[in-house]
Design an enzyme around this catalytic site. Structure first.
Site, PDB file in Angstrom:
ATOM      1  N   GLY A 120      32.717  33.921  22.684  1.00 53.86           N
ATOM      2  CA  GLY A 120      32.446  33.464  24.045  1.00 53.86           C
ATOM      3  C   GLY A 120      33.140  34.219  25.149  1.00 53.86           C
ATOM      4  CE1 TYR A 147      42.257  29.312  41.582  1.00 51.75           C
ATOM      5  CE2 TYR A 147      42.286  28.501  39.319  1.00 51.75           C
ATOM      6  CZ  TYR A 147      42.242  29.550  40.210  1.00 51.75           C
ATOM      7  OH  TYR A 147      42.182  30.842  39.745  1.00 51.75           O
ATOM      8  CB  SER A 176      31.793  38.935  29.576  1.00 53.65           C
ATOM      9  OG  SER A 176      33.009  38.787  30.307  1.00 53.65           O
ATOM     10  CG  HIS A 185      43.991  34.936  31.561  1.00 56.28           C
ATOM     11  ND1 HIS A 185      42.669  35.237  31.345  1.00 56.28           N
ATOM     12  CD2 HIS A 185      44.679  36.100  31.399  1.00 56.28           C
ATOM     13  CE1 HIS A 185      42.563  36.543  31.105  1.00 56.28           C
ATOM     14  NE2 HIS A 185      43.762  37.081  31.117  1.00 56.28           N
ATOM     15  CG  ASN A 192      28.643  36.353  23.731  1.00 53.41           C
ATOM     16  OD1 ASN A 192      27.649  35.920  24.296  1.00 53.41           O
ATOM     17  ND2 ASN A 192      29.727  36.754  24.382  1.00 53.41           N
ATOM     18  CB  CYS A 194      62.528  23.344  46.216  1.00 50.71           C
ATOM     19  SG  CYS A 194      61.167  24.517  46.326  1.00 50.71           S
ATOM     20  CD  GLN A 229      39.383  36.645  27.588  1.00 50.52           C
ATOM     21  OE1 GLN A 229      39.233  37.387  28.565  1.00 50.52           O
ATOM     22  NE2 GLN A 229      38.475  36.543  26.628  1.00 50.52           N
ATOM     23  CG  ASN A 230      38.541  29.787  27.719  1.00 53.84           C
ATOM     24  OD1 ASN A 230      38.111  30.797  28.292  1.00 53.84           O
ATOM     25  ND2 ASN A 230      37.963  29.284  26.648  1.00 53.84           N
ATOM     26  CB  VAL A 231      43.019  28.360  32.811  1.00 51.30           C
ATOM     27  CG1 VAL A 231      43.448  29.815  32.879  1.00 51.30           C
ATOM     28  CG2 VAL A 231      41.760  28.138  33.661  1.00 51.30           C
TER      29      VAL A 231
HETATM   30  C1  BV8 Z   1      46.419  42.998  35.118  1.00 47.62           C
HETATM   31  C2  BV8 Z   1      42.417  33.042  35.002  1.00 47.62           C
HETATM   32  C3  BV8 Z   1      47.986  44.593  35.550  1.00 47.62           C
HETATM   33  C4  BV8 Z   1      42.234  32.480  36.352  1.00 47.62           C
HETATM   34  C5  BV8 Z   1      41.301  35.187  34.845  1.00 47.62           C
HETATM   35  C6  BV8 Z   1      39.597  48.565  35.567  1.00 47.62           C
HETATM   36  C7  BV8 Z   1      39.669  48.705  34.193  1.00 47.62           C
HETATM   37  C8  BV8 Z   1      40.457  47.832  33.431  1.00 47.62           C
HETATM   38  C9  BV8 Z   1      41.179  46.823  34.045  1.00 47.62           C
HETATM   39  C10 BV8 Z   1      41.086  46.704  35.410  1.00 47.62           C
HETATM   40  C11 BV8 Z   1      40.313  47.558  36.175  1.00 47.62           C
HETATM   41  N1  BV8 Z   1      40.431  47.172  37.459  1.00 47.62           N
HETATM   42  C12 BV8 Z   1      41.252  46.106  37.531  1.00 47.62           C
HETATM   43  C13 BV8 Z   1      41.672  45.842  36.305  1.00 47.62           C
HETATM   44  C14 BV8 Z   1      42.580  44.799  35.905  1.00 47.62           C
HETATM   45  C15 BV8 Z   1      41.899  43.456  35.869  1.00 47.62           C
HETATM   46  C16 BV8 Z   1      40.556  43.509  35.178  1.00 47.62           C
HETATM   47  O1  BV8 Z   1      40.480  43.548  33.957  1.00 47.62           O
HETATM   48  N2  BV8 Z   1      39.480  43.497  35.987  1.00 47.62           N
HETATM   49  C17 BV8 Z   1      38.149  43.552  35.425  1.00 47.62           C
HETATM   50  C18 BV8 Z   1      37.213  42.688  36.267  1.00 47.62           C
HETATM   51  C19 BV8 Z   1      37.672  44.987  35.370  1.00 47.62           C
HETATM   52  N3  BV8 Z   1      42.801  42.638  35.102  1.00 47.62           N
HETATM   53  C20 BV8 Z   1      43.812  42.025  35.736  1.00 47.62           C
HETATM   54  O2  BV8 Z   1      43.990  42.038  36.926  1.00 47.62           O
HETATM   55  C21 BV8 Z   1      44.792  41.322  34.820  1.00 47.62           C
HETATM   56  N4  BV8 Z   1      46.103  41.733  35.186  1.00 47.62           N
HETATM   57  O3  BV8 Z   1      45.702  43.880  34.703  1.00 47.62           O
HETATM   58  O4  BV8 Z   1      47.624  43.242  35.619  1.00 47.62           O
HETATM   59  C22 BV8 Z   1      49.169  44.807  36.338  1.00 47.62           C
HETATM   60  C23 BV8 Z   1      49.829  45.979  36.114  1.00 47.62           C
HETATM   61  C24 BV8 Z   1      50.944  46.221  36.829  1.00 47.62           C
HETATM   62  C25 BV8 Z   1      51.402  45.316  37.763  1.00 47.62           C
HETATM   63  C26 BV8 Z   1      50.712  44.134  37.993  1.00 47.62           C
HETATM   64  C27 BV8 Z   1      49.588  43.863  37.267  1.00 47.62           C
HETATM   65  C28 BV8 Z   1      44.718  39.820  34.981  1.00 47.62           C
HETATM   66  C29 BV8 Z   1      43.335  39.333  34.624  1.00 47.62           C
HETATM   67  C30 BV8 Z   1      43.332  37.812  34.546  1.00 47.62           C
HETATM   68  C31 BV8 Z   1      42.432  37.244  35.603  1.00 47.62           C
HETATM   69  N5  BV8 Z   1      42.334  35.798  35.410  1.00 47.62           N
HETATM   70  N6  BV8 Z   1      41.278  33.882  34.636  1.00 47.62           N
HETATM   71  C32 BV8 Z   1      41.134  31.442  36.383  1.00 47.62           C
HETATM   72  O5  BV8 Z   1      40.507  31.133  35.361  1.00 47.62           O
HETATM   73  O6  BV8 Z   1      40.917  30.932  37.491  1.00 47.62           O
HETATM   74  S1  BV8 Z   1      40.002  36.126  34.329  1.00 47.62           S
HETATM   75  C33 BV8 Z   1      38.691  35.196  33.737  1.00 47.62           C
HETATM   76  O7  BV8 Z   1      37.608  36.087  33.521  1.00 47.62           O
HETATM   77  C34 BV8 Z   1      38.884  34.612  32.352  1.00 47.62           C
HETATM   78  O8  BV8 Z   1      40.153  34.098  32.143  1.00 47.62           O
HETATM   79  C35 BV8 Z   1      38.569  35.714  31.397  1.00 47.62           C
HETATM   80  O9  BV8 Z   1      39.716  36.422  31.028  1.00 47.62           O
HETATM   81  C36 BV8 Z   1      37.776  36.666  32.223  1.00 47.62           C
HETATM   82  C37 BV8 Z   1      36.475  36.978  31.553  1.00 47.62           C
HETATM   83  O10 BV8 Z   1      35.746  35.821  31.486  1.00 47.62           O
HETATM   84  P1  BV8 Z   1      35.179  35.290  30.071  1.00 47.62           P
HETATM   85  O11 BV8 Z   1      36.154  34.316  29.548  1.00 47.62           O
HETATM   86  O12 BV8 Z   1      34.783  36.404  29.185  1.00 47.62           O
HETATM   87  O13 BV8 Z   1      33.916  34.548  30.626  1.00 47.62           O
HETATM   88  P2  BV8 Z   1      32.605  35.221  31.225  1.00 47.62           P
HETATM   89  O14 BV8 Z   1      31.947  34.220  32.096  1.00 47.62           O
HETATM   90  O15 BV8 Z   1      32.899  36.590  31.769  1.00 47.62           O
HETATM   91  O16 BV8 Z   1      31.724  35.432  29.920  1.00 47.62           O
HETATM   92  C38 BV8 Z   1      31.306  34.287  29.206  1.00 47.62           C
HETATM   93  C39 BV8 Z   1      30.763  34.797  27.888  1.00 47.62           C
HETATM   94  O17 BV8 Z   1      30.419  33.665  27.093  1.00 47.62           O
HETATM   95  C40 BV8 Z   1      29.518  35.633  28.054  1.00 47.62           C
HETATM   96  O18 BV8 Z   1      29.599  36.762  27.210  1.00 47.62           O
HETATM   97  C41 BV8 Z   1      28.402  34.686  27.579  1.00 47.62           C
HETATM   98  O19 BV8 Z   1      27.347  35.397  26.954  1.00 47.62           O
HETATM   99  C42 BV8 Z   1      29.124  33.851  26.577  1.00 47.62           C
HETATM  100  N7  BV8 Z   1      28.579  32.512  26.369  1.00 47.62           N
HETATM  101  C43 BV8 Z   1      27.862  31.750  27.257  1.00 47.62           C
HETATM  102  N8  BV8 Z   1      27.547  30.572  26.659  1.00 47.62           N
HETATM  103  C44 BV8 Z   1      28.088  30.595  25.393  1.00 47.62           C
HETATM  104  C45 BV8 Z   1      28.746  31.828  25.219  1.00 47.62           C
HETATM  105  N9  BV8 Z   1      29.369  32.160  24.080  1.00 47.62           N
HETATM  106  C46 BV8 Z   1      29.349  31.264  23.075  1.00 47.62           C
HETATM  107  N10 BV8 Z   1      28.750  30.050  23.164  1.00 47.62           N
HETATM  108  C47 BV8 Z   1      28.115  29.687  24.308  1.00 47.62           C
HETATM  109  N11 BV8 Z   1      27.504  28.496  24.382  1.00 47.62           N
HETATM  110 ZN    ZN Z   2      60.285  24.722  44.268  1.00 39.84          ZN
END
Ligand code: BV8
Ligand code: ZN
Length: 260
Positions: free
Chosen positions: A204, A65, A206, A133, A230, A167, A99-101
């Site tokens: 932007g 991070y 996936s 997020h 996208n 703390c 979704q971005n941080v």
């Molecule tokens: C939860 C923060 C429940 C941290 C992130 C099976 C089915 C469904 C769900 C799940 C499952 N198994 C597990 C789960 C749950 C899981 C999940 O969804 N997993 C996935 C992998 C299957 N989700 C979770 O765990 C969430 N919590 O479900 O809790 C729960 C219930 C009860 C009790 C407790 C909990 C929490 C998920 C959050 C994770 N944190 N980020 C950090 O950033 O460090 S996720 C992170 O990846 C992002 O924030 C974002 O959300 C995610 C996807 O990334 P994208 O933003 O889409 O980026 P990516 O690189 O993937 O894609 C980029 C895109 O841009 C591409 O399409 C590309 O073509 C395009 N692009 C490229 N260049 C350009 C462009 N577009 C435009 N212009 C350009 N120039």
């Molecule tokens: Zn504290």
């Protein structure tokens, strides 16, 4: 045909929700998660973006991070972030959800206010996004839960140099990790806006991570339409009225500012 079609759909819409992912910040220099130079390439999400990973090795997680914060701290909003900020203020009924941080939407909200000689945006400014997020520039205490903005450099060379709360508790990035719940009010507000929207503009992402990726489905389920910006197809593409294949910094201003 796609740009005029997208523009017509947006002009006709009373309410628009916008969902953005890492791709909107790619042209600002922020690496995406799954792209060619993706963040997950060197690392595996399970290794770093989970509470278990932080429990097991807070130094390694903070090292990742700290590297991302340094990198993102030098990035500026691009034309897509700026066009969305102006669009959100130009008419009622627009909700930005990200979704971005990386904080680039909020920075775009500030910069566009500055350009107009206006004071900094209040939290309820329509150009300020719902951050599903969390923020990489906010920390949360693992002991007392206190949240604070935090942009100082983090020294992750040793467990003892990691940031600590007044703390004494260890501070963590205030982002949502895999397996963690999203902030309830933010999530509720995002789905309420999506259900009420005539159009969900998806830029932007996936569309693989839930529940964020279900926001556009809420618009569809309520009879609304999707527009996707996208360069690549996603699981949502087949359900979009219009798909704009290209970089956000080009496609988003084209459909919002009406130029080009
Ligand atoms: C939860 C923060 C429940 C941290 C992130 C099976 C089915 C469904 C769900 C799940 C499952 N198994 C597990 C789960 C749950 C899981 C999940 O969804 N997993 C996935 C992998 C299957 N989700 C979770 O765990 C969430 N919590 O479900 O809790 C729960 C219930 C009860 C009790 C407790 C909990 C929490 C998920 C959050 C994770 N944190 N980020 C950090 O950033 O460090 S996720 C992170 O990846 C992002 O924030 C974002 O959300 C995610 C996807 O990334 P994208 O933003 O889409 O980026 P990516 O690189 O993937 O894609 C980029 C895109 O841009 C591409 O399409 C590309 O073509 C395009 N692009 C490229 N260049 C350009 C462009 N577009 C435009 N212009 C350009 N120039
Ligand atoms: Zn504290």
């Amino acid at each position: 045909m796609t740009v005029p079609e997208a523009r017509t759909l947006l002009d006709r819409a009373d309410r628009v929700v916008v969902l953005t992912g890492a791709g909107i910040s790619a042209e600002s220099g922020v690496p995406t998660f799954r792209g060619e130079d993706g963040l997950w390439k060197e690392y595996r999400a399970e290794d770093l973006a989970t509470p278990q990973a932080f429990q097991r090795d807070p130094r390694l997680v903070w090292e990742w991070y700290a590297w991302r914060r340094d990198l993102i701290g030098a990035c500026e909003p691009n034309a897509a972030h700026l066009a969305l900020a102006r669009f959100a203020r130009s008419r009622p009924g627009v909700t930005l959800v990200t979704q971005n941080v990386d904080g680039l939407h909020a920075l775009a909200a500030r910069l566009t206010r500055q350009d107009d000689g206006e004071p900094a945006p209040a939290d309820d400014d329509p150009a300020m996004p719902l951050e599903l997020h969390g923020s990489i520039f906010r920390v949360r205490c693992t002991a007392c839960g206190r949240r604070t903005a935090h942009r100082a450099a983090v020294d992750a060379t040793d467990r003892s140099t990691l940031p600590a709360c007044r703390c004494g508790g260890l501070l963590r990035p205030d982002v949502v990790w895999f397996g963690e719940m999203l902030p309830a009010r933010t999530l509720e507000a995002s789905f309420a806006a999506a259900k009420a929207a005539d159009i969900c503009l998806v830029v932007g992402t996936s569309a693989l991570v839930h529940p964020a990726a279900s926001v556009p489905l809420a618009t569809l389920g309520a009879g609304g339409d999707l527009i996707e910006g996208n360069p690549e197809p996603t699981p949502l593409s087949g359900r979009c009225r219009v798909t704009l294949r290209g970089g956000a910094a080009t496609t988003v201003p084209r459909i919002l500012d009406g130029d080009g």
